[in-house]
Write an enzyme that holds these catalytic residues in place. Structure first.
Site, PDB file in Angstrom:
ATOM      1  N   TYR A  19     -79.798 131.401 112.592  1.00 12.13           N
ATOM      2  CA  TYR A  19     -78.660 130.654 112.054  1.00 12.13           C
ATOM      3  C   TYR A  19     -78.934 130.212 110.622  1.00 12.13           C
ATOM      4  O   TYR A  19     -79.943 129.564 110.351  1.00 12.13           O
ATOM      5  CB  TYR A  19     -78.405 129.435 112.943  1.00 12.13           C
ATOM      6  CG  TYR A  19     -77.063 128.822 112.701  1.00 12.13           C
ATOM      7  CD1 TYR A  19     -75.906 129.575 112.869  1.00 12.13           C
ATOM      8  CD2 TYR A  19     -76.940 127.498 112.289  1.00 12.13           C
ATOM      9  CE1 TYR A  19     -74.673 129.023 112.631  1.00 12.13           C
ATOM     10  CE2 TYR A  19     -75.706 126.938 112.050  1.00 12.13           C
ATOM     11  CZ  TYR A  19     -74.568 127.709 112.225  1.00 12.13           C
ATOM     12  OH  TYR A  19     -73.358 127.163 111.987  1.00 12.13           O
TER      13      TYR A  19
ATOM     14  N   ASP B 170     -71.578 127.617 117.611  1.00 12.11           N
ATOM     15  CA  ASP B 170     -72.747 127.444 116.743  1.00 12.11           C
ATOM     16  C   ASP B 170     -73.363 126.067 116.970  1.00 12.11           C
ATOM     17  O   ASP B 170     -72.686 125.105 117.303  1.00 12.11           O
ATOM     18  CB  ASP B 170     -72.342 127.582 115.268  1.00 12.11           C
ATOM     19  CG  ASP B 170     -72.030 129.025 114.909  1.00 12.11           C
ATOM     20  OD1 ASP B 170     -72.332 129.906 115.749  1.00 12.11           O
ATOM     21  OD2 ASP B 170     -71.483 129.262 113.827  1.00 12.11           O
TER      22      ASP B 170
ATOM     23  N   GLU C 158     -68.142 131.013 119.343  1.00  9.68           N
ATOM     24  CA  GLU C 158     -67.431 130.543 118.146  1.00  9.68           C
ATOM     25  C   GLU C 158     -66.537 131.633 117.543  1.00  9.68           C
ATOM     26  O   GLU C 158     -65.489 131.360 117.006  1.00  9.68           O
ATOM     27  CB  GLU C 158     -68.441 130.052 117.102  1.00  9.68           C
ATOM     28  CG  GLU C 158     -67.791 129.497 115.856  1.00  9.68           C
ATOM     29  CD  GLU C 158     -68.546 128.307 115.266  1.00  9.68           C
ATOM     30  OE1 GLU C 158     -69.257 127.618 116.008  1.00  9.68           O
ATOM     31  OE2 GLU C 158     -68.402 128.083 114.063  1.00  9.68           O
TER      32      GLU C 158
END
Ligand code: ZN
Ligand code: ZN
Length: 942
Positions: free
Chosen positions: A311, A105, A7
């Protein structure tokens, strides 16, 4: 080749380092975009979205008759690359790849970014295998698992993201245009409306209205102090709040010593360890460290990218069984929190705590690697410590409290006091962020009698509801289904940057309030959370493939069309309402000249200034820097001297520029310039300012009679004053031109400021471009300008200054460009080079060049060269070049001194030509001999 698409660049690098497993990773750059290579694998990072959706061409003009705001609802959209270099590199790599793994992600947004990459790869390579790796932390364990178990891209999940993108664009663009046009606002001044943003703003406005409408109620509280073993302890009346004063006073008057212990209740209380962090609880906890929601998310994302935490965008508060908690604890032993980690391992509860929400996408936020303060810096380290300690707390045992509640009787009135003692600190030992406050009480025995020291009756008032803090607002948005874990903090940041809300806690600005109320009044679907909540549930259905993207977009379109039915019918009313109510927010106070109202005015383009409401009768005004330096707004502060509100310039992404009182600023920043006028002494400057003339320009533009009358001076003196002012004004103009020139060219660098450099140049007497063009390089170097920059600056200054002169002389701008491109910059060059050579170098016709040369030479008071036709020149050149020994550079030299053919050379005086053209006299004589011979032969042949 195996291509891995991450990403962001930083995650691409981390992924390469981890997957290379100790092998060397080489970094290569292509058009500035880095890629990471090991073995047969290449990783590349996107910059989040590398394409964006926009309307197809034809919708750019806001005021178009056909492309109305409503037409945007049904407008077709296209995807436009926003990161062209990355897109072309990705496609170049895709052509060579035999496998591409999307490693963006792991959430809706990441899946959509992955799909965008998928489409770009597919367009470049029809056959390549494309798979998807999903992971919740950039750690060796997570990555090796994810890359060993790749799956397909989840197109349903990406479609949900696309639906949101389209709907947000459609709602935001059409409504923003409609409201802005209705209120006649444009440029930096538009009124933005958004699908999530507007209902959120509406909540803040509603709360403000509740606060304003709140009527406080009085109530009374009764308490007493008694003494035990020399310690003073407070007990409260068990009635709590008394709503009638008389009743409270009666109870007070009845309260008499002794205070008798009626009952002692001892108990224990379990203080459960906190549950794991999801995004919202994390933001709330980070707010207690003083971090705004947007900052907290930015730091957490950074920590994630670098492999220190998992995350941070997650709704999950239950650790999945697959999470290797013992492994993580072992890793954390290498952090500065070793002692706390070991304590937790030694006291670990059998099962970690769990929250109410469980989802399968990401685990709750937890630490994944060991970090130190040196590695992270202070803020990031505080966040890291918070996440790490929270993780420990969820594994630590519950705390145990011993509680005590004592009931007393004082002549029939009942009082109580409570105490709490922490028996086992449990999770509090590793999580100091929520304080465990103990209230220790001595032991009491039923029937014990104690002396009352004091009885107090307090009169209090009920309080209005509190304004939202950012974290409270995020919690409320979550409850209402407004936005997502990934967008809520961004929505709030947008409301702040668009000047709809301000302060901490948040309160609406006047514009924020007016826009919300206007929409509420005319099309309340836009301000209510229902519509946007419905959409969130539709998104879930798309993710589960139960509805299609097109279907959901269509429904949203219909809803928006219905809103437009109401809006368009009331356009005039909405526009007038917003305009009338927001005009006030630009008012600053009384005009010092006429007593009218001074207000900030924003014109189209970037012009803004402060003007008087009685214009044109009163022309008083104060200039402001152009809006690109910051959009001027009023602040709450007021100047004590002038009674005017302060002015602030706000610009996205920059610190606001506080001008303060605009009149004080005007006076102070122009005083020095006024004092430069030779015919104005200090006393006269005072008098000028007392007449509300504050700038040299105003003075220069005043009429003599008017000025004489105002200042009480003779018209002769007034005439001298305006003439002097005009001279100073020109000087100021040149000075500011020079400043701008420097500012445009010097790159800001740490430790040097324009102000410093400009001050140093001013000390050296360099205040305008003509002086800069002639400046000694050493002076610039001393002022802090580097060698390379100095060279560039001086050469640019010369070009700019000389072209100004040439423009003044009357060389048209188009021609000037051509001269500059050919390196002809100095006016003198027009007299030292022949028109023929100038014509050749610039490609302009000889006659045009001759015209220019004539003008410049006249201006410089130099002889104007004789004019020749093109044919004459060419024939002459040919003749001269035919003379043996004469080369092109020498012919050029002869041309410059006006010798343009054989006859002229033959007739010339060798001594003066040699001197003027810089060719040895003997050579000239030789050429003349050759020519003479040639001429004679020609005659004989005839
Ligand atoms: Zn006025
Ligand atoms: Zn002032």
């Amino acid at each position: 080749m195996h291509l891995i698409v991450a990403e962001k660049n930083i995650s691409a690098r981390r992924i390469a380092e981890i997957l290379a497993g100790g092998k060397r990773v080489s970094e290569q750059k292509d058009a500035g975009v880095p890629t990471y290579h090991f073995g047969d694998t290449v990783t590349v990072g996107l910059r989040g979205h590398v394409v964006e959706i926009d309307f197809e061409p034809g919708y750019q003009n806001w005021r178009s008759e056909t492309a109305t705001p409503r037409s945007l609802i049904d407008a077709k959209t296209i995807k436009v690359p926003t990161e062209k270099k990355i897109v072309s590199l990705l496609q170049k790599l895709a052509k060579k790849a035999d496998r591409v793994t999307i490693a963006t992600d792991f959430d809706t947004e990441g899946e959509l970014i992955g799909k965008e990459a998928y489409e770009l790869v597919r367009a470049a390579n029809k056959k390549v295998t494309i798979d998807r790796a999903r992971f919740s932390a950039i750690t060796a364990q997570e990555l090796s698992h994810a890359f060993a178990n790749t799956t397909e891209l989840d197109f349903a999940l990406a479609a949900a993201g696309e639906a949101r993108q389209s709907i947000d664009l459609m709602w935001g663009a059409s409504l923003t245009r409609f409201i802005s046009l209705a209120a006649r606002r444009g440029g930096q001044n538009i009124l933005s409306v958004g699908r999530v943003q507007t209902p959120t703003l509406s909540m803040i406005v509603d709360r403000e209205k509740e606060i304003e409408a709140f009527v406080p109620e009085k109530y009374w509280q009764l308490a007493l102090d008694f003494e035990k073993r020399g310690e003073v302890i407070e007990a409260r009346h068990t009635n709590g709040r008394f709503h009638e004063k008389a009743a409270a006073e009666q109870a007070r008057d009845r309260t008499q010593s002794p205070l008798i212990v009626k009952e002692v209740r001892i108990g224990t209380k379990q203080d459960r360890s906190p549950s794991p962090f999801d995004t919202t609880t994390y933001i709330v906890a980070a707010a207690r460290l003083g971090l705004s929601a947007a900052n907290a998310m930015r730091i957490a994302e950074d920590l994630y990218m670098n492999g220190f935490i998992s995350y941070p965008r997650t709704d999950n508060t239950v650790y999945p069984p697959s999470l290797d908690i013992s492994g993580i604890l072992n890793t954390l032993k290498n952090s500065p929190f070793k002692k706390d980690v070991e304590w937790t391992i030694a006291h670990r509860r059998p099962v970690p705590t769990r929250g109410k929400k469980s989802s399968t996408d990401h685990p709750p936020i937890h630490p994944t690697g060991a970090a130190t303060r040196e590695m992270l810096g202070d803020d990031a380290f505080r966040v890291y410590e918070l996440v790490l300690r929270r993780f420990l707390a969820t594994l630590a045992p519950d705390a145990q409290w011993k509680t005590m509640k004592v009931l007393f009787d004082a002549n029939g009135e009942e009082y109580t006091t409570t105490g709490g003692q922490l028996m086992e600190s449990g999770w509090h030992a590793v999580y100091p962020f929520s304080e465990a406050r103990e209230t220790l009480l001595p032991e009491f025995v039923t029937g014990e009698k104690l002396p009352i020291k004091k009885v107090t009756l307090d009169e209090k008032e009920t309080l209005p509801p509190a304004r939202y803090t950012q974290s409270k607002l995020i919690q409320r948005m979550e409850e209402l289904g407004l936005g997502t874990k990934s967008t809520r903090h961004e929505v709030i940041a947008k409301l702040v940057s668009r000047k709809y809300v301000e302060g901490a806690p948040l309160r609406p600005t006047l514009v924020g309030r007016v826009v919300t109320e206007s929409l509420e009044h005319h099309a309340d679907t836009i301000t209510k959370p229902d519509m946007t909540r419905t959409l969130e549930s539709h998104m879930q259905l798309i993710k589960q493939s139960q509805r299609t993207r097109e279907d959901v977009i269509r429904e949203s379109r219909d809803m928006l069309h219905r809103a437009f039915d109401q809006l368009e019918a009331n356009e005039q009313v909405i526009g007038d309402d917003i305009r009338n109510r927001t005009a006030e927010e630009m008012n600053l106070g009384k005009c010092p000249v006429c007593g009218g109202t001074l207000a900030i005015k924003h014109l189209r383009g970037n012009t803004q200034f402060i003007g008087c409401s009685r214009y044109p009768e009163c022309s008083f005004n104060i200039g402001l820097p152009a809006a690109q330096w910051g959009f001027a707004i009023r602040t709450d502060e007021k100047c004590e001297k002038h009674g005017l509100n302060f002015v602030r310039l706000v610009r996205k992404g920059a610190r606001p520029w506080d001008i303060g009182c605009p009149l004080c600023h005007q006076i102070n920043s122009n005083r020095e310039s006024l004092e430069e006028i030779p015919s104005a002494d200090k006393e006269l400057v005072d008098r000028i300012q007392a007449c509300h003339i504050y700038t040299v320009a105003e003075l220069a533009h005043s009429t003599t009679e008017d000025l004489a009358k105002k200042l009480g001076i003779s018209s002769e003196k007034a005439a001298i004053l305006t003439r002097d002012a005009t001279v100073v004004l020109e000087k100021l103009r040149r000075r500011s031109e020079c400043r701008k020139f420097m500012r445009d060219r010097l790159i800001p660098r740490k430790g040097r400021s324009y102000a410093k450099i400009l001050a140093a140049l001013k000390d050296a007497g360099i205040t305008d471009l003509s002086l800069l063009a002639k400046a000694d390089p050493a002076t610039l170097k001393k002022a802090g300008v580097s060698d390379a920059e100095t060279e560039q600056l001086l050469s640019d200054a010369k070009t700019v200054y000389h072209s100004q002169i040439l423009k003044e002389i009357g060389i048209p701008a188009v021609s000037l460009k051509k001269y500059i491109a050919a390196g002809i910059v100095e006016p003198e060059a027009f007299c030292t080079q022949s028109p023929a050579s100038l014509s050749e170098k610039t490609g302009m016709s000889l006659s045009t060049v001759q015209k220019h040369v004539g003008k410049v030479c006249t201006y410089l008071k130099k002889p104007v060269p004789k004019k020749f036709s093109k044919l004459q020149i060419e024939r002459g050149k040919k003749q001269l070049l035919a003379v043996s020994g004469l080369s092109t550079p020498q012919v050029e030299k002869l041309f410059k001194v006006g010798i343009v053919d054989g006859d002229a050379l033959l007739a010339a005086d060798p001594v003066s030509v040699a001197a003027a053209a810089g060719i040895p006299e003997q050579k000239i004589r030789d050429y003349q001999k050759v020519l003479k011979r040639k001429k004679d032969t020609a005659i004989i042949q005839l």
